[in-house]
Motif scaffolding. Sequence first.
Motif, short mmCIF file in Angstrom:
data_model
loop_
_atom_site.label_atom_id
_atom_site.label_comp_id
_atom_site.label_asym_id
_atom_site.label_seq_id
_atom_site.Cartn_x
_atom_site.Cartn_y
_atom_site.Cartn_z
N VAL A 157 0.99 -1.26 0.15
CA VAL A 157 -0.07 -0.11 0.06
C VAL A 157 0.74 1.33 0.10
N ASP A 158 2.22 1.10 -0.02
CA ASP A 158 3.18 2.23 0.11
C ASP A 158 3.23 2.54 -1.45
N LYS A 159 2.82 1.81 -2.42
CA LYS A 159 3.13 2.15 -3.70
C LYS A 159 2.02 2.83 -4.29
N PRO A 160 2.27 3.62 -5.48
CA PRO A 160 1.06 4.53 -6.08
C PRO A 160 0.08 3.69 -6.60
N GLY A 161 -1.07 4.03 -6.72
CA GLY A 161 -2.24 3.13 -7.19
C GLY A 161 -2.98 2.26 -6.23
N ALA A 162 -2.18 2.04 -4.93
CA ALA A 162 -2.52 1.01 -4.26
C ALA A 162 -3.94 1.09 -3.67
N ALA A 163 -4.17 2.32 -3.27
CA ALA A 163 -5.70 2.53 -2.66
C ALA A 163 -6.71 1.83 -3.81
N ASP A 164 -6.73 2.03 -4.94
CA ASP A 164 -7.50 1.82 -6.02
C ASP A 164 -7.52 -0.06 -5.93
N GLY A 165 -6.46 -0.48 -5.67
CA GLY A 165 -6.31 -1.84 -5.66
C GLY A 165 -7.03 -2.46 -4.22
N VAL A 166 -6.65 -1.72 -3.16
CA VAL A 166 -7.43 -2.13 -2.12
C VAL A 166 -9.01 -2.24 -2.15
N SER A 167 -9.39 -1.28 -2.77
CA SER A 167 -11.00 -1.05 -3.10
C SER A 167 -11.37 -2.14 -4.07
N GLN A 168 -10.45 -2.54 -4.99
CA GLN A 168 -10.92 -3.72 -5.99
C GLN A 168 -11.04 -5.05 -5.16
N LEU A 169 -10.10 -5.18 -4.38
CA LEU A 169 -9.93 -6.35 -3.64
C LEU A 169 -11.08 -6.74 -2.84
N ARG A 170 -11.42 -5.55 -2.07
CA ARG A 170 -12.61 -5.56 -1.23
C ARG A 170 -13.91 -5.85 -1.79
N GLU A 171 -13.77 -5.32 -2.97
CA GLU A 171 -15.21 -5.62 -3.84
C GLU A 171 -15.23 -7.00 -4.21
N GLN A 172 -14.10 -7.74 -4.78
CA GLN A 172 -14.01 -8.94 -5.23
C GLN A 172 -14.15 -9.97 -4.09
N PHE A 173 -13.48 -9.74 -2.97
CA PHE A 173 -13.84 -10.63 -1.80
C PHE A 173 -14.65 -10.24 -0.75
N ARG A 174 -15.94 -9.86 -0.90
CA ARG A 174 -16.68 -9.30 0.03
C ARG A 174 -17.02 -10.40 1.14
N GLY A 175 -17.01 -9.91 2.30
CA GLY A 175 -17.15 -10.96 3.39
C GLY A 175 -15.97 -11.43 4.00
N ILE A 176 -14.74 -11.13 3.24
CA ILE A 176 -13.50 -11.48 3.95
C ILE A 176 -12.60 -10.46 4.55
N PRO A 177 -12.14 -10.44 5.64
CA PRO A 177 -11.44 -9.53 6.35
C PRO A 177 -10.20 -9.12 5.20
N VAL A 178 -10.00 -7.73 5.07
CA VAL A 178 -8.89 -7.28 4.02
C VAL A 178 -8.09 -6.34 4.84
N ILE A 179 -6.87 -6.64 5.01
CA ILE A 179 -6.00 -5.58 6.00
C ILE A 179 -5.07 -4.98 4.72
N PRO A 180 -5.05 -3.67 4.85
CA PRO A 180 -4.07 -3.12 4.10
C PRO A 180 -2.59 -2.96 4.81
N ILE A 181 -1.80 -3.69 4.34
CA ILE A 181 -0.29 -3.27 4.70
C ILE A 181 0.75 -2.95 3.78
N SER A 182 1.84 -2.68 4.27
CA SER A 182 3.22 -2.59 3.58
C SER A 182 4.06 -3.78 4.21
N ALA A 183 4.46 -4.60 3.63
CA ALA A 183 5.61 -5.38 4.36
C ALA A 183 6.94 -4.65 4.47
#
Length: 201
Positions: A157-183
Amino acid sequence: MDALVIGKPNVGKSLFVLNFASYLGLREIRLDVMSSDDRVSVRRVSLEDAKRKLVSHTAHKTLLPRRVDLVLPNGKNPKHLSIIDTVGISEGIHHVADVRQAMASTLARISSADMVLHLVDVSRLGHKSIEAPGPVDEEIARYAKLLGPYAILANKVDKPGAADGVSQLREQFRGIPVIPISALTRRGFREVKALIFRYMG
């Protein structure tokens, strides 16, 4: 408690495991490397040495599962956690036999894990030219969520464009916990630790 870290190649699994250990205050770790015939080689290494040797941009750098034993501070009753780093799971059938065997071994470990932490590189999802998580990620999610505690760690999530990626992931995997992180920067590690504590009892 055993937590299995799984995901496609180069999503940041090894870096997450080692930096999470560092986040918990460790400078040295016990690293157990598990072979296909159930033998375990044990060694103690500094986190800095481990990062130099184990973190790579090369796909399938990790072929044998590597377990890192951690002690989580909890007053007078510390909690014990083993995080298992695994080979990247590719789409399709890999052309190298050792990689195919390693992927099969990783997938088999899902059923015996106490928790599955599924890393996805959301920096790539933010670009329109990159497709959404494919069948491998969908199959991991479908199977793992039936067996026990499971969460998706939306990495990079420290990379450009990651916020859109998080939103896309939450939409695709509804009902599953999604935690934004930067390793890399350790963002979101507090939330990952809280999730782990919730299921450790």
